[in-house]
Design a protein around this motif. Structure first.
Motif: not given
Length: 547
Positions: A467, A514, A519
């Motif tokens: 990330d 993520g 999500q």
């Protein structure tokens, strides 16, 4: 038409392509074979008339509805001199126990082989299996008994992670479709709409009314280096090819979702085994149906509905000591309508092509409006009209941009894995990029050749998510597409379509960082390709090697 009935009709039409039956089927034998924990598995054998011992051909499967097909196969084998049998996996059909996908296949498969080894009627054994049945064969490679002389594995690979994911992109049309079909629920009509449920991790209970722990494991373990994939049954599966000690016949399709895992298996066979083994790859989708619309296919040498003809041809030639196919890779060359033998696909002749764009280099990704997949190599439950190499409709769509090369001045033959290298910018902290390699013929028709997918977080074959992307910054993304044998025509252009979705082949990215399945929020973003810094690398076959 009932799928099982349709397959049987195909099998009956195509059986003329193998040697004629010279015997009648005789005695039938049904056995409930005990496993090490006392569970008994339903097993059937059909003997040639008057035969009490001989060569046994054998397969295992988790699909009870296909039992008439297994009966047909055993009958046809028996009419050609083989004692032939099949077994239903634990918890399937008349077999006892509880079915949990893949978990018991190694022990149950080995226990079955040990039982067969003790039977006087079994002098030699040849194993075969398609799809899940192929996986049941992979799992027993480190415990083959002395009577097992060869294995035929059809459309089943050994790299399970790469079968479920590519660069962080989950293959809905394979594994969500399969989960829905095999969850023993009546709600099969929910697919593919169920794939859009958020958070997807809870889809099983919310939509199907049933918690599937094994399915949730696939969704939660997205990193390739996760111990879920590197240890246990999937870690064992990945090592199975190197443990095979007998010649193996692998059969795959250029547009079958298991192809990448089959190449992994082929490349990890011991050299002493590979030099006696064959890898046949045809113009097929899963189930050995033709998946190529760009060209008429007139060479039907290896037509093999459900893999039976090829399994029989190899087993029959092996046990009769006749050479069927030269060891190595035999692949169907799309665009030339011929089968070609190769020791290796990647021959080292790499040519780089620059890319151009006639319109905008920007495209929108709204997760509530994904691009519908039309033509792909890793789809299973979509209609056959959407799987494989299909004609593409090129039209203005702000979700897709099209890059292209100059017109080809000579015919070129792709033989190996194409690389697409793009410089990408995104408004999102993470998103998905889909590339489709296409050929545009001089008449304007366009067909897909290969598809690649990656999230930014798993770019460039990363084994764990990173990330680190800052929205708006240029980032290099390289897509190593699956191998292919495809003849490009003089005067054609190579096109590359770029988008951020291909549903339901892959999950729809939310444009958020993520774990994708957890999500529940989405964001619409604009993504961009810096065309001047993007290119193609094609592995081209030497023409002299094609004669």
């Amino acid at each position: 038409m009932d799928k099982c009935k349709e397959i049987l009709e195909q099998l009956n039409r195509e059986i003329r392509r193998i040697r004629k039956a010279d015997l009648k089927a005789g005695k039938e034998k049904t056995v409930m074979i005990p496993m090490r924990d006392g569970v008994k598995l339903f097993t059937r054998f059909i003997f040639p008339e008057g035969v009490t011992k001989g060569i046994v051909t054998f397969q295992r499967s988790c699909y009870a509805f296909q039992t008439p097909i297994f009966e047909w196969m055993a009958y046809q084998m028996a009419c050609r001199g083989y004692i032939s049998g099949y077994q239903l996996c634990r918890g399937i059909g008349q077999s006892q126990g509880q079915w949990e996908p893949f978990v018991n296949e190694k022990n149950d498969g080995l226990d079955t082989l040990y039982w067969l080894e003790q039977q006087d009627f079994a002098e030699q054994i040849g194993l075969y299996g398609l799809s899940y049945g192929g996986y049941t064969q992979w799992f027993v490679t480190d415990g083959l008994t002395p009577k097992v002389k060869t294995m035929v594995i059809i459309q089943a690979g050994t790299d399970r992670y790469r079968s479920a994911y590519t660069n962080g992109c989950f293959r809905h049309d394979v594994y969500t479709g399969w989960a829905v079909e095999n969850a023993k629920t009546e709600k099969k009509e929910i697919y593919p709409d169920c794939c859009l449920y958020r958070p997807f991790l809870k889809m099983d209970e919310a939509v199907m009314g049933k918690r599937l722990s094994w399915f949730r494991d696939w969704l939660l373990h997205v990193d390739e280096k996760d111990t879920y994939w590197t240890e246990g049954i999937w870690g064992d599966l990945k090592k199975t090819a190197e443990k095979i000690s007998v010649p193996v016949f692998l059969t795959g399709g250029w547009y079958d979702h298991h192809l990448e895992g089959m190449f992994y298996a082929w490349n990890h066979l011991k050299e002493s085994v590979r030099e006696k083994s064959v890898f046949l790859i045809g113009p097929w989708i899963h189930g050995m149906e033709n998946g190529v619309d760009a060209y008429d296919i007139d060479d039907h040498t290896h037509d093999s509905p459900f893999g039976f003809n090829e399994a029989f041809r190899f087993l029959d030639s092996f046990f009769c000591k006749r050479e069927y196919l030269k060891p190595g890779i035999t692949g169907y060359m799309i665009g030339k309508d011929k089968w070609m033998h190769k020791d290796t696909l990647q021959e080292g002749n790499i040519r780089t092509f620059g890319l151009f764009c006639n319109g905008s280099n920007k495209f929108i990704h709204n997760p509530d409006n994904p691009v519908k997949a039309k033509g792909a190599e890793s789809m299973l439950y979509a209609p056959p009209t959407d799987r494989g190499s299909k004609r593409q409709e090129i039209k203005e769509d702000n979700r897709i941009i099209y890059l292209h090369t100059k017109e080809l001045e000579e015919p070129l033959t792709i033989c190996g894995s194409v690389k697409v290298s793009l410089e990408i910018e995104s408004e999102a902290s993470d998103t998905m990029i889909i590339v489709k390699l296409l050929e545009e013929f001089q008449n304007g028709e366009v067909y897909n050749i290969r598809t690649g997918a990656s999230t930014i977080g798993y770019r460039n074959q990363a084994k764990e998510r990173v990330d680190d992307y800052i929205p708006g910054m240029p980032v290099r993304m390289e897509f190593q597409l699956w191998p292919i044998m495809w003849a490009l025509q003089k005067g054609s252009k190579i096109r590359v379509s770029v988008s951020s979705s291909n549903f339901p082949e892959f999950h729809v990215h939310t444009n958020m960082q993520g774990s994708w399945s957890m999500q529940d929020k989405i964001k619409t973003v604009v993504n961009k390709v810096n065309v001047e810094n993007s290119f193609l690398e094609l592995p081209l076959s030497d023409r002299k090697n094609e004669e």
